[in-house]
Design an enzyme around this catalytic site. Sequence first.
Site, PDB file in Angstrom:
ATOM      1  CG  HIS A  25     107.420  -2.104  83.144  1.00 37.82           C
ATOM      2  ND1 HIS A  25     107.259  -0.996  82.759  1.00 37.82           N
ATOM      3  CD2 HIS A  25     108.788  -2.646  82.624  1.00 37.82           C
ATOM      4  CE1 HIS A  25     107.980  -0.657  81.931  1.00 37.82           C
ATOM      5  NE2 HIS A  25     108.994  -1.511  81.860  1.00 37.82           N
ATOM      6  CG  ASP A  70     102.532  -5.609  81.508  1.00 42.63           C
ATOM      7  OD1 ASP A  70     102.841  -6.129  80.433  1.00 42.63           O
ATOM      8  OD2 ASP A  70     103.237  -4.886  82.149  1.00 42.63           O
ATOM      9  CD  GLN A 117     109.574  -9.528  80.224  1.00 43.27           C
ATOM     10  OE1 GLN A 117     110.277 -10.522  79.597  1.00 43.27           O
ATOM     11  NE2 GLN A 117     109.988  -8.364  80.056  1.00 43.27           N
ATOM     12  CE  LYS A 119     109.622  -5.693  76.745  1.00 45.05           C
ATOM     13  NZ  LYS A 119     110.730  -5.296  77.487  1.00 45.05           N
ATOM     14  CB  CYS A 137     110.732   0.321  83.766  1.00 44.47           C
ATOM     15  SG  CYS A 137     111.899   1.295  82.426  1.00 44.47           S
TER      16      CYS A 137
END
Length: 409
Positions: free
Chosen positions: A122, A199, A202, A225, A366
Amino acid sequence: MSRIEEIRRMVPILGRKVYGKDLVYFDNAATAQRPQSVIDEWNRISSVSNANIHRAVHILASEATDAYEDARTAVKEFINAGSREEIIFTSGTTASINLVAFCFGERYVNEGDEIVVSAVEHHSNLVPWQMMCRRRKAKLKVIPVDDEGHLIMDEFPKLLNERTRIVAVTHISNVLGIVNPVEEIIRISHLHNIPVLVDGAQGIVHCGVDVTAMDCDFYAFSGHKIYAATGTGVLYGKRRFLEEMPPFLGGGEMVGTVTIESSSYADIPYKYEAGTQNFASSATLKPALEFAKLLNDNDLIRENRQISLYLENELKKIEGLRLYGTSRNGEEKVSLFSFTVQGVHHEDLALILDKMGVAVRSGQMCAEPVMTRFSVTGMLRASLAPYNTMAEAEYFISSLVRAISMLKD
């Protein structure tokens, strides 16, 4: 009443109609919908305990501070961090990664050093490192991705050397839905004494995240999220890095002592939490994570897996549709599906699906380098949460087929 019906009743917006049709919300990878408990907590803080935290001694400030710090404890326990002090509150994954890119770069990166990312990042886990490399005159290196959306791990060790300062990689691609082998990346990196940032925007939703077992050095994620309010984020960092790095922002409440000539800094985590925090929204992390635990239910997990298999199989049947990110053993891909349809623009499809009551994402997500890698200008993405149903999946497929037919006629 089934378990999934019970869960859906906890989330008010799932009962909404759009254009006279029942809402089918398949844009969970962007923002998940909130349970009533999260809404109630934000309203409670805003209505009866609205006061700056960590400052005044009056009851409102005390209540707001307790709610904020209780949320920190909830996060610590949810990801099994070693201590509460290793949990930094930010405005989201983007802010968390920017914090590390700046502070880590200031402390550890010099001219000629190297940073490793992957080809499926991302923008939030790419642009901050590009900025840091320009600032520190360092070099960015990239783990490549194959045609199925899997990182080419044979190439990864070749990217590491004595100048590699950090590896930053996404837990799950927000475009491809592939669960990356972050544990293996961490293991290999640590053999060379190289720290790793994950990261988890998700990953926090779809994987049981245990930062101690994973042994990552940093883990970043966003509250919105995982069912909390927007404007909330978390950075987990190992204590030694957080204590050694300089702060990102200066100002109120991140200081020890201040004179006209110089300042000292507060202990972690407050060293990284300058200014008035988004305390009402941050407090919602606690009920949000409690809701997430409810979703870790065998029946819901089994249902979600069946829905994912159904969607993958049905999407592959549609003529001219190309699915990006495919599983190899059924366990490597989450319920997130990005695709293109030959001769049909993704934006047009999204607009028609919206009129049918189906909310999906269209565009570059993104992640423009991912689009470039697969030679497309954009994709359509359907991303599910455990509160989505097989009936919704079936309606989505029938609506998609109908929308494609309308655009091709």
